[in-house]
Design a protein around this motif. Structure first.
Motif, PDB file in Angstrom:
ATOM      1  N   SER A 205       0.841  -1.192   0.000  1.00 54.40           N
ATOM      2  CA  SER A 205       0.000   0.000   0.000  1.00 54.40           C
ATOM      3  C   SER A 205       0.875   1.240   0.000  1.00 54.40           C
ATOM      4  O   SER A 205       1.883   1.299   0.716  1.00 54.40           O
ATOM      5  CB  SER A 205      -0.909   0.025   1.237  1.00 54.40           C
ATOM      6  N   VAL A 206       0.485   2.218  -0.799  1.00 54.03           N
ATOM      7  CA  VAL A 206       1.191   3.499  -0.862  1.00 54.03           C
ATOM      8  C   VAL A 206       0.325   4.534  -0.156  1.00 54.03           C
ATOM      9  O   VAL A 206      -0.856   4.696  -0.479  1.00 54.03           O
ATOM     10  CB  VAL A 206       1.452   3.922  -2.318  1.00 54.03           C
ATOM     11  N   ILE A 207       0.902   5.228   0.799  1.00 53.81           N
ATOM     12  CA  ILE A 207       0.154   6.154   1.656  1.00 53.81           C
ATOM     13  C   ILE A 207       0.639   7.581   1.460  1.00 53.81           C
ATOM     14  O   ILE A 207       1.847   7.838   1.464  1.00 53.81           O
ATOM     15  CB  ILE A 207       0.318   5.763   3.137  1.00 53.81           C
ATOM     16  N   ASP A 208      -0.304   8.503   1.281  1.00 61.39           N
ATOM     17  CA  ASP A 208       0.001   9.933   1.350  1.00 61.39           C
ATOM     18  C   ASP A 208      -0.111  10.315   2.819  1.00 61.39           C
ATOM     19  O   ASP A 208      -1.209  10.291   3.392  1.00 61.39           O
ATOM     20  CB  ASP A 208      -0.986  10.733   0.493  1.00 61.39           C
ATOM     21  N   ILE A 209       1.017  10.648   3.438  1.00 66.16           N
ATOM     22  CA  ILE A 209       1.031  10.873   4.887  1.00 66.16           C
ATOM     23  C   ILE A 209       0.262  12.132   5.276  1.00 66.16           C
ATOM     24  O   ILE A 209      -0.515  12.124   6.234  1.00 66.16           O
ATOM     25  CB  ILE A 209       2.481  10.936   5.405  1.00 66.16           C
ATOM     26  N   ALA A 210       0.435  13.213   4.536  1.00 68.09           N
ATOM     27  CA  ALA A 210      -0.245  14.471   4.865  1.00 68.09           C
ATOM     28  C   ALA A 210      -1.760  14.321   4.779  1.00 68.09           C
ATOM     29  O   ALA A 210      -2.507  14.860   5.612  1.00 68.09           O
ATOM     30  CB  ALA A 210       0.226  15.582   3.944  1.00 68.09           C
ATOM     31  N   GLU A 211      -2.225  13.582   3.765  1.00 69.64           N
ATOM     32  CA  GLU A 211      -3.661  13.395   3.582  1.00 69.64           C
ATOM     33  C   GLU A 211      -4.196  12.208   4.370  1.00 69.64           C
ATOM     34  O   GLU A 211      -5.411  11.989   4.433  1.00 69.64           O
ATOM     35  CB  GLU A 211      -3.983  13.217   2.100  1.00 69.64           C
ATOM     36  N   ALA A 212      -3.296  11.427   4.945  1.00 64.87           N
ATOM     37  CA  ALA A 212      -3.661  10.258   5.752  1.00 64.87           C
ATOM     38  C   ALA A 212      -4.601   9.326   4.989  1.00 64.87           C
ATOM     39  O   ALA A 212      -5.676   8.933   5.471  1.00 64.87           O
ATOM     40  CB  ALA A 212      -4.286  10.680   7.077  1.00 64.87           C
ATOM     41  N   ARG A 213      -4.173   8.935   3.783  1.00 58.12           N
ATOM     42  CA  ARG A 213      -4.996   8.013   2.996  1.00 58.12           C
ATOM     43  C   ARG A 213      -4.130   7.177   2.059  1.00 58.12           C
ATOM     44  O   ARG A 213      -3.034   7.592   1.664  1.00 58.12           O
ATOM     45  CB  ARG A 213      -6.047   8.770   2.184  1.00 58.12           C
ATOM     46  N   GLU A 214      -4.646   6.009   1.720  1.00 53.88           N
ATOM     47  CA  GLU A 214      -3.985   5.152   0.751  1.00 53.88           C
ATOM     48  C   GLU A 214      -4.237   5.711  -0.645  1.00 53.88           C
ATOM     49  O   GLU A 214      -5.373   6.020  -1.001  1.00 53.88           O
ATOM     50  CB  GLU A 214      -4.531   3.729   0.854  1.00 53.88           C
ATOM     51  N   ILE A 215      -3.157   5.800  -1.448  1.00 52.59           N
ATOM     52  CA  ILE A 215      -3.307   6.364  -2.789  1.00 52.59           C
ATOM     53  C   ILE A 215      -2.956   5.373  -3.891  1.00 52.59           C
ATOM     54  O   ILE A 215      -3.057   5.698  -5.081  1.00 52.59           O
ATOM     55  CB  ILE A 215      -2.457   7.643  -2.960  1.00 52.59           C
ATOM     56  N   GLY A 216      -2.556   4.170  -3.510  1.00 51.32           N
ATOM     57  CA  GLY A 216      -2.230   3.182  -4.529  1.00 51.32           C
ATOM     58  C   GLY A 216      -1.869   1.845  -3.934  1.00 51.32           C
ATOM     59  O   GLY A 216      -1.599   1.735  -2.731  1.00 51.32           O
ATOM     60  N   ARG A 217      -1.858   0.811  -4.786  1.00 50.43           N
ATOM     61  CA  ARG A 217      -1.441  -0.538  -4.402  1.00 50.43           C
ATOM     62  C   ARG A 217      -0.526  -1.095  -5.484  1.00 50.43           C
ATOM     63  O   ARG A 217      -0.751  -0.860  -6.673  1.00 50.43           O
ATOM     64  CB  ARG A 217      -2.632  -1.485  -4.276  1.00 50.43           C
TER      65      ARG A 217
END
Length: 317
Positions: A205-217
């Motif tokens: 899982s790829v996470i955008d830390i600032a947005e606190a959400r998964e953005i890709g797999r």
């Protein structure tokens, strides 16, 4: 022939920094032989083996290279190792089932994932005592701290999520849904993205830390364990596949799978970003991968059951 191979490997691992040459060491937790092996990556040889006990698993070397911190789940403790003196400096009882471990960039705080308590224990390195406990998800495993030290990420295996912890407030401020059974978690050098190896869904899982959400797999091999990053690529240990999966960080597309030893687990990148060091649990080896050529260029024998789960490399001047 073997001597020539070792000489070539040693030359390739002799790194050059702004102040001249420097070398690196690997601090490898050998779970079944219950010790910590220090390996000189320049000579590809073991320097010393330090008894630890308690089935050591997680390891984290402080940024200044002074100490290595080792978790022992069966002993319910963290062992503090003086990296230069090559000896145990202290043992800290943390209780529960300590597994993943991370050191704050300033070296003042150590975070320990308690597998059984759905919590992260906070250790003050000056007093060498547990000073706080932070509630996270179920079965926390891998831990990582952002480069500025403000956030701690915990891969909460049995909740299929990653907790984002405010280190100043010492409380969870977000929970991010990821793949099935995340284990290792790695943060990039900018502190913008994180990557979790999802053991149950065979992906990252790829996470955008600032947005606190998964953005890709990213699909990888069987039972991915941990992730390392260098040269615009991600490298993932696939336990059941006996491989390291490589993917492009920009496109999130798979590139290659590199065959390594049996049951690869811990993985880390050398300071120059040119080599990947992989601990293979069943082969009792460290495999060394050329990050550019994407092939194994060396192998080093370890103790029994190397895990090296965490930041296990230490730069030496």
């Amino acid at each position: 022939m073997r001597a020539l191979v070792l000489a070539a490997l040693a030359a390739s691992l002799c790194l050059v920094g702004p102040g001249g040459t420097f070398a690196e060491e690997a601090f490898v937790t050998n779970q079944l032989s219950e010790d910590l092996m220090v390996v000189d990556l320049t000579t590809s040889r073991s320097v010393v083996t330090i008894p630890i006990g308690g089935k050591p698993a997680g390891v984290a070397v402080s940024a200044d290279g002074r100490f290595a911190y080792v978790t022992s789940p069966e002993a319910k403790a963290v062992t503090v190792v003086d990296a230069a003196a090559r000896q145990v400096a202290a043992r800290i009882v943390v209780g529960g089932g300590p597994l993943g471990i991370a050191v704050a960039p300033d070296g003042r705080t150590v975070y320990v994932a308690d597998w059984y308590a759905a919590a992260v224990r906070v250790i003050d390195t000056a007093s060498r005592s547990v000073t706080a406990s932070i509630a996270v998800g179920t079965s926390p495993s891998g831990l990582a701290v952002t480069p500025d030290g403000k956030l701690l990420l915990s891969a909460d295996r049995d909740d299929d999520s990653v907790s984002v912890v405010d280190t100043a407030m010492r409380q969870r401020r977000a929970m991010i849904n990821v793949g099935t059974r995340p284990f290792g978690v790695t943060i990039d050098a900018d502190g913008t993205r994180a990557y979790t190896a999802n053991v149950g869904s065979d992906d990252v899982s790829v996470i955008d830390i600032a947005e606190a959400r998964e953005i890709g797999r990213v699909p990888v091999g069987m039972r991915p364990y941990a992730v390392a990053l260098t040269a615009g690529r991600g490298f993932v240990t696939d336990q059941y596949g006996g491989t390291v999966s490589v993917f492009d960080l920009a496109s999130l597309k798979p590139i290659k799978r590199i065959t390594v030893g049996d049951y690869p687990e811990g993985i880390a990148v050398t300071a120059d970003g040119k080599r990947i060091i992989v601990a293979c649990w069943e082969s009792n080896t460290l495999n060394i991968i050329d990050a550019s050529e994407l092939k194994v260029i060396g192998e080093i024998k370890t103790g029994d059951g190397p895990r090296a789960f965490g930041a296990f490399l230490r730069r030496t001047e």
